[in-house]
Design a protein around this motif. Sequence first.
Motif: not given
Length: 436
Positions: A10, A19, A22-23, A26, A30, A201, A203, A260, A262, A265-266
């Motif tokens: 990641s 990325k 951005d995660i 969002a 976090r 989480e 990632w 999850k 990276t 992410p959806q």
Amino acid sequence: MKVAKFGGSSLADAHQCQKVIDIIKADPKRRVIVVSAPGKRTPGGHKVTDMLYLTHQLASIDMGGNEVFSSIAERYLNIRNGLGLAYPIEDDLDTVKQAIFDGAEADYCASRGEYLCARLLAAALDFEFVDAAEIVRFTEAGDLDLALSQKLAAKRLQEGCYVVPGFYGADEAGKIVTFSRGGSDITGSILAAALQAPVYENWTDVSGFLAADPRIVKDPCPIEVITYEELHELSYMGAQVLHEDAVYPARRAGVPIHIKNTNAPQEEGTRIVPSKDEHRHVVTGISGKNGFMLVHVSKRHAAGDSGFLRRLVSVFEANGCAVEHMPSSIDTVSVIVREDPFRSRQKKILEEISIFCEPDAIQVQEDIALLAVVGEGMAKRAGVAARLFTALGTAGISVRMILQGASELNIILGVRKENFKPAVQALYREFFKEEA
């Protein structure tokens, strides 16, 4: 606050790091971020940690290492420049380089991959950098002091937003100590437990766990929810899941883990939870591995010999050969062992069984594979074993051994090595394709 750990894939380059940024942005929850060192940029590339180990090795034998370290520096400079940061990473790189060539120990050198990555990400997010050496504590013997680490983390990480490098900590004297490879997962788990986070989480570059090995089953369905117990069973039988030590702190504190992707992410990923009420499938997952042997020891009235099992197990124990399982009938005990340690001591073990156990017969079966069919839902449904045997019988596969614990959490099967993949495929079709 959520604790989120990001793996090396990641953070491999500036594009991947963006990325991650951005995660994180969002979701304002976090607020505690754990990072690995940058991983491979291409399939044939190198992980920064591997290059740091190599630099240390070359420097320790006066074989240079400048060229390798220059490649490491280039990775971080590219990430810094690609993210448009003004952070002076050159100063940190100079400090690390000087320490390595002045004779720093291997653990310190290896840990700098995470350290440098955390510095950059903290600057990009405008989060506070917290050195893992402050809050992850090891004993003089090199063992993690979990209680003290959680106490220090809970005190240090309170109301702000933080980036913490994974993979390492320090002993009481301040000496850097690393976990085994994959240890950043452990750091994240420690912090999540210490903070009683609502979720940890994790990632990575995959969208959670799959119900079967994709190298054996084409496009296996994802596991959306799995309990810690199910995870442990699948992991023990060969499934590629989280580092075992990474699960323990979160599990002990009752913190769910969410795997999850990276790069996607959806997607839902996989949630690891203490327990679940609903079971979409009777079976949660199927895993297994080759490389076992069966040692059948037969003795009339063995069940009435109170010391028979103890003497039998002692022979394997004395020869450094761990017993994996021991299914038995009235007069026969089948000892399941890993192939490699048994082969090297086979003659001696069989001679000692003959001497100490006085069996009527000993038979050895080679090339055995073990499969685990795992799922808490099995305990709630009748006829699971019948479906299992029918599926294997239809595929023409003979079962050499079967084990089922009282919890009915899993069924372990022994089949011939050449039947391993067909068995996994047959069981997947039975328990997943038919229920889709």
